[in-house]
Design an enzyme around this catalytic site. Structure first.
Site, PDB file in Angstrom:
ATOM      1  N   GLU A  86       0.321  -1.658   0.187  1.00  0.00           N
ATOM      2  CA  GLU A  86      -0.276   0.261   0.210  1.00  0.00           C
ATOM      3  C   GLU A  86       0.956   1.587  -0.222  1.00  0.00           C
ATOM      4  OE1 GLU A  86      -1.215   2.515   3.147  1.00  0.00           O
ATOM      5  OE2 GLU A  86      -1.546   0.711   3.903  1.00  0.00           O
ATOM      6  N   GLU A 146      10.159   4.443   2.266  1.00  0.00           N
ATOM      7  CA  GLU A 146       8.577   3.270   2.928  1.00  0.00           C
ATOM      8  C   GLU A 146       8.911   2.143   3.742  1.00  0.00           C
ATOM      9  OE1 GLU A 146       6.008   5.192   2.134  1.00  0.00           O
ATOM     10  OE2 GLU A 146       7.255   6.128   0.936  1.00  0.00           O
TER      11      GLU A 146
END
Length: 1282
Positions: free
Chosen positions: A239, A328
């Site tokens: 995501e 991330e």
């Protein structure tokens, strides 16, 4: 800014309701964490969604630019019965923890949570009837208005009919009723459904609120439950990488679009909120991106294709670049630290028998550190394909065919060549859309229009099949005869817990609501559990019970695939046994004797009133709330109607409800507690107690807290053995002021309107452009009102009293905040008890709340205009003012609102709250910083135990009453009323209130100051022992107030008046430009506007640098606290990180803050900030609550610069602001090393010191422990990514 209160409001915000304290719960929903009596963050008004039905949580909204782990389990929409707040209409919209770059989404819908005197005090860290449609109910008797219930709806059974219907209805009629109840409820008529030939399903719902904007959400039916043993957290990782790595999404940022993402057990959702076109966006600010977009596409400025293209890239064509993966990975590891709270560690007990307890979406740190691009790509290929996704589009869409074409054009070819398998049927889709209505901000769904794309070949076969919306998770149901042995109570003990909390869970399959009988059952449960809530609330407020709060939550959860009933009891550790006993006794009493006829009539009528009100507001439901509702319904299998259909269906079933059946259905919900231990009783799914390791014992200090599972079981059984009696009926007042009494007051006090100011002869000022009217009464009370038709038959009113905590004397610190809480705890007016007042509010759908801030005391009333609801609200305000201001006559002395036991409870709550500070890393860090920066001024922090113990009832009464003076009070009202009706109420109820005039002088108080610098307290650290490592930090410094005044007494507006030279040789264009600049810089709201824009720019830079580029934090934010009355303000940067990175993160934040000179603000940054704030203004301007904030202080002598131009010129001020103007504001922030204050908090097993010691030195021996109750479950969603 001109909306000091309205701009601070948040909904999605609105947060969980609980009165174990009156703050806001920022990180976890109501069933998880009860807020303390105050909050260290700025108070934000909470708007709640009134929902009748037992629904699962709607998805938490996240803001622009975030993909993320909102690891917060959304509040299940269902019965939330919390001591202290009557909430028979509850379920609310939840709000998530703030995203790094944006504020919470706000709703413009007024909803009602009836109740009186809800305390919201805080500390600051920083008559249209619904038309009939397709529902054709069976012909059954309906009641007329009875003599004893003049406020009752005329749609319920008369007294006695409910019990005697077997004698009065023929068998044939009973058969007709049974046939009717077995028929399906209608589906929403405007919801369009379709499916592409590659398997992607889509739903389209036209919705005009807000205008010229839409929501597009792409839901992939894959989440943490689909991860293998070595993939825990990989769905969330994808995501992040897919969302933040999308270049097409980035191109939308300049258009006014906002985007985000989240992951839960079963879903990953990417969503974008955008203008319908670049033209719509252009009308707000500038066209800086319009040409760029239109040059790339043959487009009339329609943004939907670009949004769809971005979603397609994010979900199905992400670029898994190594650099983005590493970036991330750092962000997620930082986010994981934020999730390591005590509450996070509990959900495993509820689902210990299945995979849910082992697949939290956040994942496992050791695995997150190891995944490479190949590992991540394989999971994506396994689950991310069109046939396993659903696209939702809700918004201002006029052409359905065009929208379908655009969907096909963007998504049609994705996966077609390599996917084969049978197309999923509607049943495989998981019973599309549906939940039941009467609800306001979440309202539509249904499968009335379901068709496939024209291009779809129904016989086409695909290899990849759609993943089930509700994956098969095996549950051990809490059903009689399930064959499962009762698990002993689990005990979770931790040094950071200070309060006792126990959660008793019952887990059953979800009952899909498809027929009128299903709807009727939900209605009966709602009535039954509403009675339980009120009864416990009565006991809590009318005596001193052994528990702090008792809450019963009954809700469906699409994320967990079950319906869970939870009884949560919180108490002081030394009272835990009695708390369990009393709570179980009360539950058993309701189960055994049931609700009374009066309770049935009262709550049924109230639900019908609310349903009618919501049906009338069908055109005011926002797109995001509609979409939330539909998405959650997909996972539950409920049928959905619009509000009007829902109200008509509710009317149809309401007449068939009987007292006997209500008690039978309700009793089944409570069997797992009331029949605990019996062979025929359903077994609790889990019993979990959260307890401290040590407790404070008077005279002995900290002592080890001991408790066993056997003792807990024995306490439950003790409650079952207690004698019980039926609940007596309670007389509810029809009105609080008799007509005869009102006439006497009018003759005595002769209320009139007087000139607004001595120099103005007019008694009424009306502005046509804004629709605002200003009045002043002969008793000195100023009144501002606005007639608004945007929220049908709704109104909101706020009383603002100048002074607040700043007016507390040095000898009586805490007196105002404890005094307001005392009023809330007492809750009585006149000769009416708290119970009678709250039931009066229930009958009239009134919500009344109290708040004390640093500057003001305020009371807010939300009401419906049906059935004289506005007059009822004015009666309540009148009675409160009479009781507070009239202190010396014998009547008031006999029926005083100032009650000793209420004062004792209020003071104990704040004593408890203070003692709980060392148990929270964030609160203790913020507390230490504020103490240092404000030179230990208790008016801006929590009152210490020493100060609280010096308070008396007389002291707090005097502190509050001294502020309730006529000329010091202002009332603002906004709603769907007529001018004649509102002025009649103002004269009758406000004009006759006793108030002292001529409050001409400012209340005397010592002005707040910042600690002289330099100081050795400018940089501090806090260490907290915990089993897991995490860190946070706060950086703060001085700022001016909203109107340009500084703590040094400087008037900045006067200072900048000389920045523009009057040069006679200038050209006409230059003179025009200078004229605009001079108008802006001389405007009273100049600093409010420019500071707001500056805040947006700094937030954007913090995210880009500290979070995205450097990877030092997951969450960082900049917030301004600008006062209206006090001549100061401050800013706060909040950052979360890891112990190893937090110091670097603080340094990076300081560099960003100070770097605006070396790294100049660009036009693009300013344009984006303008667009953001203007769109926020446009979205809120139709909200009654927002207008209430705009009206505030228009006649306040203590806020002299607030005038009507602050409202009329708002858009001009934003658009006219230049970069030079922003730097004028920036220069007023003290960002040098000698002005900054910072405090770093670190938690971990190797903490260098314990922060409890310095606080404990101030705590008296008799202070009972703080309140940190823990309720059901945890977040089953990740936090927003940005």
């Amino acid at each position: 800014m001109p909306m000091p209160i309205a701009m601070a409001m948040a909904v999605a915000s609105s947060t969980p309701t609980s009165l174990s304290g009156a703050g806001t719960c920022l990180a976890f929903p109501r069933h998880l964490l009860h807020p303390p009596p105050t909050s260290s963050t700025r108070f934000r008004t909470r708007l709640r969604n009134n929902r009748l039905f037992l629904s699962s949580p709607t998805r938490t909204r996240h803001k622009a630019g975030c993909a993320g782990l909102s690891f917060r389990r959304s509040k299940p929409l269902g019965h939330a019965f919390v001591v202290g707040e009557p909430s028979f209409l509850l379920p609310q919209q939840r709000s998530c923890a703030s995203c790094c770059r944006s504020k919470k989404r706000r709703s413009n819908l007024a909803t009602f949570v009836p109740g009186a005197f809800l305390d919201k005090s805080c500390f600051r860290l920083c008559n249209d009837k619904p038309r009939r449609s397709s529902v054709k109910p069976v012909q059954i008797p309906h009641a007329t208005v009875g003599p004893d219930e003049p406020h009752a709806a005329s749609t319920t059974w008369p007294d006695g009919i409910a019990e005697k219907q077997d004698l009065s209805v023929y068998d044939s009629e009973l058969e007709r009723i049974e046939g009717f109840l077995g028929s399906e409820i209608p589906s929403h008529p405007k919801l369009y459904r379709g499916q592409l030939k590659n398997g992607l399903r889509y739903l389209i719902l036209p919705n005009k609120v807000p205008p010229k904007r839409f929501e597009a959400h792409l839901e992939v039916h894959a989440g943490s439950i689909d991860e293998e043993e070595d993939e825990q957290g990989i769905a969330h990782m994808i995501e992040h990488v897919a969302f933040l790595g999308s270049k097409k999404r980035e191109k939308l940022l300049g258009t006014g679009a906002r985007s985000n993402a989240y992951t839960d057990f079963h879903h990953t959702v990417f969503h974008i909120h955008a203008p319908t076109s670049t033209k719509a966006s252009y009308s707000l600010v500038l066209n800086c991106y319009r040409k760029h977009i239109e040059s790339e596409h043959d487009s009339d400025g329609d943004l939907l294709p670009f949004v769809l293209d971005a979603l397609n890239e994010i979900a199905f064509h992400p670029k898994f670049l190594a650099s983005r993966i590493e970036k991330e990975r750092r962000a997620i590891l930082s986010e994981l630290q934020m999730m390591n709270t005590i509450e996070y560690r509990l959900l495993q007990h509820l689902h210990s028998e299945n995979k849910l307890s082992k697949r939290f979406p956040i994942g496992l740190e050791e695995q997150i550190k190891k995944w490479d691009e190949d590992k991540i790509r394989k999971f994506h290929e396994r689950w991310y394909f069109p046939a396993n996704a659903t696209l939702y589009i809700v918004g201002d869409i006029d052409n359905i065919s065009k929208t379908v074409y655009q969907i096909e054009a963007v998504f049609g070819q994705t996966g077609v060549d390599n996917e084969k398998g049978s197309v999923a049927t509607p049943s495989a889709f998981g019973a599309m859309a549906s939940f039941l209505v009467p609800k306001l901000s979440v309202g539509l769904g249904g499968n009335s229009i379901e068709r496939s794309s024209n291009a779809m070949d129904q016989s086409k076969i695909f290899n990849k099949e759609r993943h089930s919306v509700r994956p098969p998770v095996q549950h051990n149901w809490s059903l009689p005869g399930s064959g499962v042995d009762l698990k002993p109570p689990q005990i979770f003990q931790h040094e950071l817990l200070q309060n006792f909390s126990i959660n008793i869970f019952c887990k059953i399959p979800v009952n899909k609501v498809q027929t009128y009988r299903d709807l009727r059952n939900v209605l009966m449960k709602r009535i039954f559990l509403s009675a339980l809530h009120f009864r416990i609330n009565t006991r809590y407020k009318s005596s001193n019970p052994p528990f702090t709060s008792v809450e019963l939550d009954h809700s469906d959860s699409g994320r967990e695939g079950c319906t869970v009933t939870t009884l949560t009891i919180t108490a002081e550790p030394n009272n835990w046994h009695n708390a369990i006993r009393v709570a179980v006794q009360e539950v058993r009493r309701l189960k055994e004797f049931g609700v009374t006829q009066g309770e049935l009539t009262r709550y049924l009528n109230a639900l019908l009133k609310d349903s009618e009100h919501l049906a009338a507001m069908i055109d005011n439901v926002s797109s995001v709330d509609n979409l939330d509702f539909i998405m959650e319904s997909d996972a539950l299998g409920h049928k959905v109607m619009d509000q009007r259909q829902g109200h008509e269906s509710l009317l149809a079933v309401a007449g068939t409800v009987t007292l006997e059946e209500v008690n039978s259905v309700g009793a089944k919900v409570l069997e797992f507690i009331a029949d605990f231990g019996k062979p025929t009783a359903p077994l609790p799914a889990a019993i979990v107690a959260c307890v401290p390791k040590k407790v404070h014992i008077e005279g002995a200090g900290e002592t080890e807290f001991k408790i066993s599972s056997t003792e807990i079981t024995d306490a439950i059984k003790a409650g079952l053995a207690e004698p019980i009696q039926p609940e007596p009926e309670l007389e509810v007042p029809r009105e609080l002021i008799q007509s005869s009494k009102l006439e006497e007051l009018k003759k005595l006090r002769k209320p009139t309107f007087i000139p607004l100011k001595p120099e103005i002869e007019a008694t009424k000022l009306h502005d046509e452009e804004t629709g605002m009217t200003r009045r002043r009464l002969s008793n000195g009370i100023a009144v501002n009102y606005k007639v608004s038709k945007t929220e049908t038959q709704s109104g909101v009113m706020r009383l603002i009293v100048g002074g607040g905590r700043a007016a507390e004397s040095s000898e009586a610190r805490g007196s105002v905040i404890v005094g307001v809480r005392t009023l809330s705890e007492g809750g009585r007016v006149g000769n009416f008890s708290r119970e009678q007042v709250e039931l009066f509010c229930v009958n009239h759908l009134i919500n009344c709340s109290l708040e004390s801030t640093e500057e003001f005391i305020s009371m807010e009333f939300r009401f419906t205009l049906r059935d004289n609801g506005m007059r009822a609200a004015f009666q309540l305000l009148h009675m409160v003012l009479e009781d507070i201001c009239s202190t010396y006559n014998a009547y008031v002395m006999q029926h005083s609102v100032w009650v000793d036991d209420a004062f004792d409870r209020a003071r104990q709550l704040y004593l408890s709250y203070y003692r709980s500070i060392p148990k929270s890393l964030e609160r203790s860090t913020a507390h230490k910083l504020m103490v240092a920066m404000l030179d230990e001024d208790e008016r801006f922090i929590e009152p210490t135990p020493k100060s609280l113990e010096n308070l008396t009832l007389q002291t707090v009464k005097n502190a509050v009453m001294s502020q309730f003076v006529g000329d010091n009070m202002e009332v603002c009202i906004v709603g769907d009323f007529t001018e004649q009706d509102i002025e009649s109420c103002i004269l009758d109820y406000l004009g006759t209130a006793q108030a002292t005039r001529n409050h001409e002088r400012e209340q005397e108080f010592n002005p707040p100051v910042f600690r002289p610098t330099p100081s050795d307290l400018q940089f501090q650290e806090v260490f907290l022992k915990d089993t897991d490592e995490r860190a946070c930090a706060y950086i703060a410094g001085p700022a001016p107030n909203r109107w340009g005044f500084t703590v040094d007494g400087e008037d900045l507006l006067e200072s900048i008046a000389s920045t523009i030279n009057d040069d006679q040789s200038k050209s006409d264009a230059q003179e025009t430009q200078d004229g605009l600049r001079k108008s802006l810089r001389s405007h009273p709201l100049f600093f409010g506007i420019t500071m707001g824009l500056l805040s947006e720019i700094i937030n954007s830079r913090l995210f880009t640098t500290v979070r995205d580029s450097l990877g030092l934090t997951y969450d960082v934010s900049f917030e301004l606290n600008l006062f209206d009355r006090l001549k100061l303000g401050w800013y706060v940067i909040s950052v979360t990180s890891t112990p190893s990175k937090v110091h670097k993160a603080v340094d990076a934040c300081k560099n960003v803050l100070r770097g605006l000179h070396s790294n100049k603000i660009t036009e693009r940054e300013l344009d984006r900030a303008k667009r953001t704030l203007l769109m926020r203004h446009e979205a809120e301007i139709k909200s009654n609550a927002y207008w209430l904030g705009l009206l505030a202080h228009l006649q306040a002598a203590s806020v002299p610069r607030k005038d009507i131009s602050c409202i009329k010129d708002l858009i001009f001020l934003y658009e006219a602001a230049s970069i030079e103007d922003i730097y004028l504001a920036y220069e007023q922030l003290k960002v040098d090393e000698n002005s900054l204050y910072s405090c770093i908090g670190i938690a971990g097993a190797q903490a260098a010191q314990d922060i409890a010691a310095p606080l404990e030195e101030e705590v008296a021996d008799d202070v009972f422990p703080g309140v940190i109750p823990v309720g059901r479950g945890l977040s089953t969603m990740t936090r927003p990514t940005t």
